[in-house]
Design a protein around this motif. Structure first.
Motif, short mmCIF file in Angstrom:
data_model
loop_
_atom_site.label_atom_id
_atom_site.label_comp_id
_atom_site.label_asym_id
_atom_site.label_seq_id
_atom_site.Cartn_x
_atom_site.Cartn_y
_atom_site.Cartn_z
N LEU A 101 46.18 41.30 44.45
CA LEU A 101 45.60 40.14 43.77
C LEU A 101 44.10 40.29 43.59
CD1 LEU A 101 47.59 37.25 45.49
CD2 LEU A 101 47.79 38.04 43.13
N ILE A 102 43.43 40.82 44.59
CA ILE A 102 41.98 41.04 44.48
C ILE A 102 41.70 42.05 43.38
CG2 ILE A 102 39.99 42.01 45.69
CD1 ILE A 102 41.12 40.72 48.25
N GLN A 103 42.48 43.12 43.32
CA GLN A 103 42.29 44.14 42.29
C GLN A 103 42.53 43.54 40.90
OE1 GLN A 103 41.12 47.08 42.88
NE2 GLN A 103 41.22 47.77 40.78
N LEU A 104 43.58 42.73 40.73
CA LEU A 104 43.83 42.08 39.44
C LEU A 104 42.70 41.13 39.07
CD1 LEU A 104 47.64 41.27 39.65
CD2 LEU A 104 46.52 42.85 38.07
N ASN A 105 42.19 40.42 40.05
CA ASN A 105 41.09 39.50 39.82
C ASN A 105 39.84 40.25 39.36
OD1 ASN A 105 39.60 37.18 39.70
ND2 ASN A 105 39.41 36.93 41.92
N ARG A 106 39.55 41.39 39.99
CA ARG A 106 38.40 42.20 39.59
C ARG A 106 38.56 42.73 38.17
NH1 ARG A 106 37.75 45.58 45.17
NH2 ARG A 106 36.78 43.92 46.36
N GLU A 107 39.78 43.18 37.83
CA GLU A 107 40.03 43.69 36.48
C GLU A 107 39.87 42.58 35.44
OE1 GLU A 107 43.86 45.51 36.52
OE2 GLU A 107 43.21 47.13 37.86
N ASN A 108 40.35 41.37 35.75
CA ASN A 108 40.21 40.25 34.83
C ASN A 108 38.75 39.86 34.67
OD1 ASN A 108 42.95 40.11 34.35
ND2 ASN A 108 43.31 38.58 35.96
N ASN A 109 37.98 39.94 35.76
CA ASN A 109 36.55 39.62 35.67
C ASN A 109 35.82 40.65 34.81
OD1 ASN A 109 36.78 37.33 37.20
ND2 ASN A 109 36.21 38.34 39.12
N LYS A 111 37.12 42.36 32.33
CA LYS A 111 37.51 42.13 30.94
C LYS A 111 36.74 40.94 30.36
CE LYS A 111 42.16 43.97 31.36
NZ LYS A 111 43.59 43.65 31.38
N GLY A 112 36.46 39.96 31.19
CA GLY A 112 35.72 38.79 30.74
C GLY A 112 34.26 39.08 30.49
N GLU A 113 33.70 40.11 31.18
CA GLU A 113 32.30 40.48 31.01
C GLU A 113 32.06 41.20 29.69
OE1 GLU A 113 31.27 42.82 34.36
OE2 GLU A 113 31.38 41.14 35.75
N VAL A 114 33.05 41.93 29.18
CA VAL A 114 32.89 42.73 27.97
C VAL A 114 32.82 41.92 26.74
CG1 VAL A 114 33.97 44.51 26.52
CG2 VAL A 114 34.09 44.66 29.00
#
Length: 114
Positions: A101-109, A111-114
């Motif tokens: 879940l932490i890894q998915l959260n980091r990946e989503n964050n 994607k949101g930065e780009v």
């Protein structure tokens, strides 16, 4: 003038055959007790398997612990019996799920930065 090597580690413990002196003493006492005191308690038919298993157990006791490589197995057993049984230690059973879940959260964050 002689060529002397300067030790790189001052706190190293003396070893003989790869074992520290304390471990060697544990092995010697164990072998002595098994092959003198306990040998009389074992039936003669089972004497050789007993000696093989006892030797394997003694060698396992001085090997590094799989859960804590800085300790030996006999030290882990001593700590197990010395622990406070009234103290609750919470275990994180969902550690792998939490890591995902932490890894998915980091990946989503990201994607949101780009």
């Amino acid at each position: 003038m002689g060529n002397y090597e300067i030790p790189k580690e001052i706190k190293s413990k003396p070893k003989l055959m790869g074992l520290e002196m304390k471990e060697l003493v544990i092995l010697l006492i164990g072998f002595f007790s098994i092959f003198t005191f306990l040998k009389d308690m074992v039936h003669t038919v089972l004497a050789i398997p007993f000696m093989v298993i006892a030797t394997g157990l003694l060698l396992w006791l001085v090997m590094p612990s799989s859960n804590n490589p800085t300790l030996r197995n006999y030290m882990s057993i001593i700590l197990f019996f010395k622990r406070d049984k009234q103290t609750y230690h919470a275990l994180d059973h969902d550690r792998k799920n939490n890591e995902k879940l932490i890894q998915l959260n980091r990946e989503n964050n990201r994607k949101g930065e780009v």
